[in-house]
Write a protein that holds these residues in place. Structure first.
Motif, mmCIF file in Angstrom:
data_model
loop_
_atom_site.group_PDB
_atom_site.id
_atom_site.type_symbol
_atom_site.label_atom_id
_atom_site.label_comp_id
_atom_site.label_asym_id
_atom_site.label_seq_id
_atom_site.Cartn_x
_atom_site.Cartn_y
_atom_site.Cartn_z
ATOM 1 N N GLU A 293 -15.179 6.343 -1.815
ATOM 2 C CA GLU A 293 -14.871 5.490 -0.665
ATOM 3 C C GLU A 293 -14.910 4.012 -1.032
ATOM 4 O O GLU A 293 -14.143 3.208 -0.493
ATOM 5 C CB GLU A 293 -15.835 5.813 0.475
ATOM 6 N N ALA A 294 -15.781 3.645 -1.981
ATOM 7 C CA ALA A 294 -15.813 2.257 -2.452
ATOM 8 C C ALA A 294 -14.514 1.897 -3.171
ATOM 9 O O ALA A 294 -13.969 0.802 -2.978
ATOM 10 C CB ALA A 294 -17.013 2.050 -3.382
ATOM 11 N N ILE A 295 -14.009 2.842 -3.976
ATOM 12 C CA ILE A 295 -12.738 2.606 -4.660
ATOM 13 C C ILE A 295 -11.599 2.531 -3.646
ATOM 14 O O ILE A 295 -10.674 1.715 -3.776
ATOM 15 C CB ILE A 295 -12.475 3.727 -5.691
ATOM 16 N N GLN A 296 -11.639 3.381 -2.621
ATOM 17 C CA GLN A 296 -10.612 3.336 -1.585
ATOM 18 C C GLN A 296 -10.577 1.974 -0.893
ATOM 19 O O GLN A 296 -9.505 1.431 -0.612
ATOM 20 C CB GLN A 296 -10.858 4.435 -0.548
ATOM 21 N N THR A 297 -11.744 1.426 -0.612
ATOM 22 C CA THR A 297 -11.801 0.116 0.018
ATOM 23 C C THR A 297 -11.203 -0.951 -0.885
ATOM 24 O O THR A 297 -10.414 -1.808 -0.440
ATOM 25 C CB THR A 297 -13.265 -0.253 0.359
ATOM 26 N N ARG A 298 -11.557 -0.889 -2.164
ATOM 27 C CA ARG A 298 -10.976 -1.841 -3.119
ATOM 28 C C ARG A 298 -9.451 -1.674 -3.181
ATOM 29 O O ARG A 298 -8.705 -2.656 -3.278
ATOM 30 C CB ARG A 298 -11.583 -1.626 -4.508
ATOM 31 N N TRP A 299 -8.967 -0.424 -3.140
ATOM 32 C CA TRP A 299 -7.531 -0.167 -3.230
ATOM 33 C C TRP A 299 -6.792 -0.702 -2.004
ATOM 34 O O TRP A 299 -5.714 -1.291 -2.139
ATOM 35 C CB TRP A 299 -7.283 1.323 -3.406
ATOM 36 N N ARG A 300 -7.362 -0.524 -0.826
ATOM 37 C CA ARG A 300 -6.726 -1.059 0.387
ATOM 38 C C ARG A 300 -6.638 -2.580 0.333
ATOM 39 O O ARG A 300 -5.584 -3.160 0.666
ATOM 40 C CB ARG A 300 -7.500 -0.598 1.621
ATOM 41 N N ASN A 301 -7.710 -3.225 -0.113
ATOM 42 C CA ASN A 301 -7.685 -4.679 -0.222
ATOM 43 C C ASN A 301 -6.700 -5.143 -1.291
ATOM 44 O O ASN A 301 -6.010 -6.152 -1.122
ATOM 45 C CB ASN A 301 -9.083 -5.205 -0.539
ATOM 46 N N PHE A 302 -6.628 -4.382 -2.374
ATOM 47 C CA PHE A 302 -5.698 -4.711 -3.460
ATOM 48 C C PHE A 302 -4.252 -4.620 -2.969
ATOM 49 O O PHE A 302 -3.429 -5.500 -3.235
ATOM 50 C CB PHE A 302 -5.934 -3.744 -4.628
ATOM 51 N N GLN A 303 -3.936 -3.540 -2.235
ATOM 52 C CA GLN A 303 -2.584 -3.402 -1.687
ATOM 53 C C GLN A 303 -2.247 -4.555 -0.747
ATOM 54 O O GLN A 303 -1.143 -5.105 -0.790
ATOM 55 C CB GLN A 303 -2.474 -2.082 -0.930
ATOM 56 N N ARG A 304 -3.193 -4.896 0.107
ATOM 57 C CA ARG A 304 -2.958 -5.992 1.049
ATOM 58 C C ARG A 304 -2.636 -7.287 0.307
ATOM 59 O O ARG A 304 -1.685 -7.995 0.651
ATOM 60 C CB ARG A 304 -4.198 -6.180 1.922
ATOM 61 N N ASP A 305 -3.403 -7.572 -0.747
ATOM 62 C CA ASP A 305 -3.174 -8.808 -1.501
ATOM 63 C C ASP A 305 -1.834 -8.783 -2.230
ATOM 64 O O ASP A 305 -1.134 -9.794 -2.304
ATOM 65 C CB ASP A 305 -4.309 -9.022 -2.504
ATOM 66 N N GLN A 306 -1.459 -7.612 -2.775
ATOM 67 C CA GLN A 306 -0.211 -7.503 -3.518
ATOM 68 C C GLN A 306 1.008 -7.612 -2.597
ATOM 69 O O GLN A 306 2.047 -8.151 -2.977
ATOM 70 C CB GLN A 306 -0.157 -6.178 -4.288
ATOM 71 N N MET A 307 0.904 -7.096 -1.396
ATOM 72 C CA MET A 307 2.028 -7.095 -0.460
ATOM 73 C C MET A 307 2.175 -8.398 0.317
ATOM 74 O O MET A 307 3.197 -8.633 0.965
ATOM 75 C CB MET A 307 1.884 -5.946 0.536
ATOM 76 N N ALA A 308 1.147 -9.251 0.250
ATOM 77 C CA ALA A 308 1.192 -10.507 1.008
ATOM 78 C C ALA A 308 2.411 -11.330 0.590
ATOM 79 O O ALA A 308 2.688 -11.522 -0.591
ATOM 80 C CB ALA A 308 -0.091 -11.306 0.764
ATOM 81 N N GLY A 309 3.146 -11.802 1.569
ATOM 82 C CA GLY A 309 4.304 -12.651 1.289
ATOM 83 C C GLY A 309 5.610 -11.909 1.125
ATOM 84 O O GLY A 309 6.676 -12.531 1.030
ATOM 85 N N ILE A 310 5.577 -10.566 1.060
ATOM 86 C CA ILE A 310 6.815 -9.790 0.960
ATOM 87 C C ILE A 310 7.277 -9.454 2.379
ATOM 88 O O ILE A 310 6.504 -8.893 3.157
ATOM 89 C CB ILE A 310 6.590 -8.494 0.147
ATOM 90 N N PRO A 311 8.507 -9.783 2.736
ATOM 91 C CA PRO A 311 8.984 -9.527 4.108
ATOM 92 C C PRO A 311 8.847 -8.064 4.503
ATOM 93 O O PRO A 311 9.057 -7.152 3.684
ATOM 94 C CB PRO A 311 10.459 -9.959 4.049
ATOM 95 N N GLU A 312 8.501 -7.820 5.754
ATOM 96 C CA GLU A 312 8.305 -6.465 6.258
ATOM 97 C C GLU A 312 9.553 -5.610 6.093
ATOM 98 O O GLU A 312 9.477 -4.420 5.778
ATOM 99 C CB GLU A 312 7.893 -6.524 7.728
ATOM 100 N N ALA A 313 10.724 -6.218 6.294
ATOM 101 C CA ALA A 313 11.975 -5.469 6.155
ATOM 102 C C ALA A 313 12.158 -4.973 4.725
ATOM 103 O O ALA A 313 12.635 -3.844 4.493
ATOM 104 C CB ALA A 313 13.162 -6.341 6.571
ATOM 105 N N ASP A 314 11.788 -5.789 3.746
ATOM 106 C CA ASP A 314 11.893 -5.377 2.340
ATOM 107 C C ASP A 314 10.940 -4.229 2.048
ATOM 108 O O ASP A 314 11.285 -3.290 1.314
ATOM 109 C CB ASP A 314 11.581 -6.558 1.413
ATOM 110 N N LEU A 315 9.740 -4.294 2.610
ATOM 111 C CA LEU A 315 8.770 -3.228 2.390
ATOM 112 C C LEU A 315 9.263 -1.913 2.978
ATOM 113 O O LEU A 315 9.131 -0.852 2.349
ATOM 114 C CB LEU A 315 7.425 -3.596 3.005
ATOM 115 N N ARG A 316 9.839 -1.965 4.185
ATOM 116 C CA ARG A 316 10.344 -0.738 4.812
ATOM 117 C C ARG A 316 11.474 -0.133 3.991
ATOM 118 O O ARG A 316 11.545 1.091 3.814
ATOM 119 C CB ARG A 316 10.818 -1.031 6.239
ATOM 120 N N THR A 317 12.377 -0.976 3.467
ATOM 121 C CA THR A 317 13.486 -0.478 2.647
ATOM 122 C C THR A 317 12.969 0.174 1.374
ATOM 123 O O THR A 317 13.430 1.248 0.963
ATOM 124 C CB THR A 317 14.442 -1.628 2.296
#
Length: 333
Positions: A293-317
């Protein structure tokens, strides 16, 4: 996608680095394997047919020995079912796997009795089975054998070599990999300058592979902070997500090699994070669940940081494209 590439440490910085772990390999064989796993290799399947008997073993011990005469070597465990046939000598073939043949590697690493029954192959000019779809074939005759501990090193005299188009399948740190150019490698002068964009049909698959490996490398600092390496992290996630999984199923689900899987399971058991039931089912202890669960928390935060600034439409595509690729290649249950 831009990844952070660490600069190369200076000589003085390298001298002060401390190892993550260190021990006598005679007393800690799993540490020895983990250190060896840091040396990335290609993957080869060695095949032989002798007196109506066929054998195949998957190895990453293949290497060249000599150009004149053309010699190659590989090693086989004395515990291998195929050891007596290869030990008897005779012709054999080295099949170098392509990046598209991860399934072939897993098939020939399994305990299936007749590994050739469901494989695509044809006999070579010197009698050994040649697997279809490989990057290269070396048809050899046994030149010499050298005993080395619990393995025998076989040296082959290459009688015929064949090469095909494609990219190599690699293995490092307990996982399958593919090669891509290092970000610090400059283009040759004749090909430098602006590069035209590749059509999406030609470029997206290599980009998926590159993104996966770059992101995994960046996330490594989070794994290490929790005391995990890639094989142990994969196994603990697998057991957490699939209750009742048995040890013999873990390698198939995690895409890890059998030895790396066994080492990861043993490490988790020794750390009091994994137990095995009476029927062989694997369960994480409370300590194991907390680590997952600690790794899962780190992974969720990591994804959030990596996806920051990418438009939502691009992510959906992108998600739509990846979902389609996954669904059309997922093996039926």
């Amino acid at each position: 996608m831009q990844a952070n590439v660490s600069r190369e440490p200076t000589m003085s910085e390298s001298a002060t680095r401390l190892p993550i772990e260190s021990a006598d390999p005679a007393e800690d064989s799993r540490l020895f394997r983990r250190c060896l796993g840091l040396y990335g290799t290609g993957i080869a399947i060695i095949t032989m047919e002798n007196a109506g008997q066929r054998a195949a073993v998957t190895v990453n011990s293949f290497a060249s020995v000599s150009l004149d005469p053309p010699l190659v070597l590989w090693s086989i465990s004395h515990a291998s079912r195929s050891y007596p046939l290869f030990k008897a000598g005779g012709p054999f073939a080295v099949n170098i796997l392509a990046s598209t043949q991860m399934g072939v590697s897993r098939h020939f690493s399994s305990k299936i009795e007749d590994k050739f029954a469901d494989a695509d192959w044809s006999p070579g000019q010197h009698g050994s089975p040649l697997l279809h779809g490989c990057l290269a074939h070396f048809e050899c005759e046994t030149y010499a054998q050298v005993e080395g501990g619990d393995h025998t090193v076989l040296i082959g005299l290459v009688r015929r070599a064949s090469r095909f188009e494609g990219e190599p399948l690699l293995f490092a740190q307990g996982q399958y990999s593919v090669a891509y150019a290092h970000p610090e490698v400059s283009a040759a002068p004749e090909v430098s300058g602006p590069k035209p964009e590749m059509p999406s049909q030609a470029g997206i698959i290599p980009q998926i592979f590159e993104a996966h490996h770059l992101l995994s490398a960046v996330f490594d600092e989070h794994r290490h902070a929790e005391g995990l390496d890639i094989p142990v992290a994969r196994v603990i996630a697998c057991v957490y997500d699939i209750p009742g999984l048995k040890a013999e199923q873990v390698a198939r689900v995690t895409y890890l090699g059998q030895r790396d899987t066994e080492d990861a399971l043993a490490t988790l058991a020794e750390r009091g994070m994994l137990v095995s039931g009476t029927a062989g089912e694997l369960t994480l202890t409370e300590a194991g669940k907390r680590l997952r669960e600690a790794i899962q928390t780190r992974w969720r935060n990591f994804q959030r940081d990596q996806m920051a600034g990418i438009p939502e439409a691009d992510l959906r595509t992108t998600q739509k494209t990846l979902s389609k690729l996954i669904s059309q290649n997922r093996a039926p249950n």
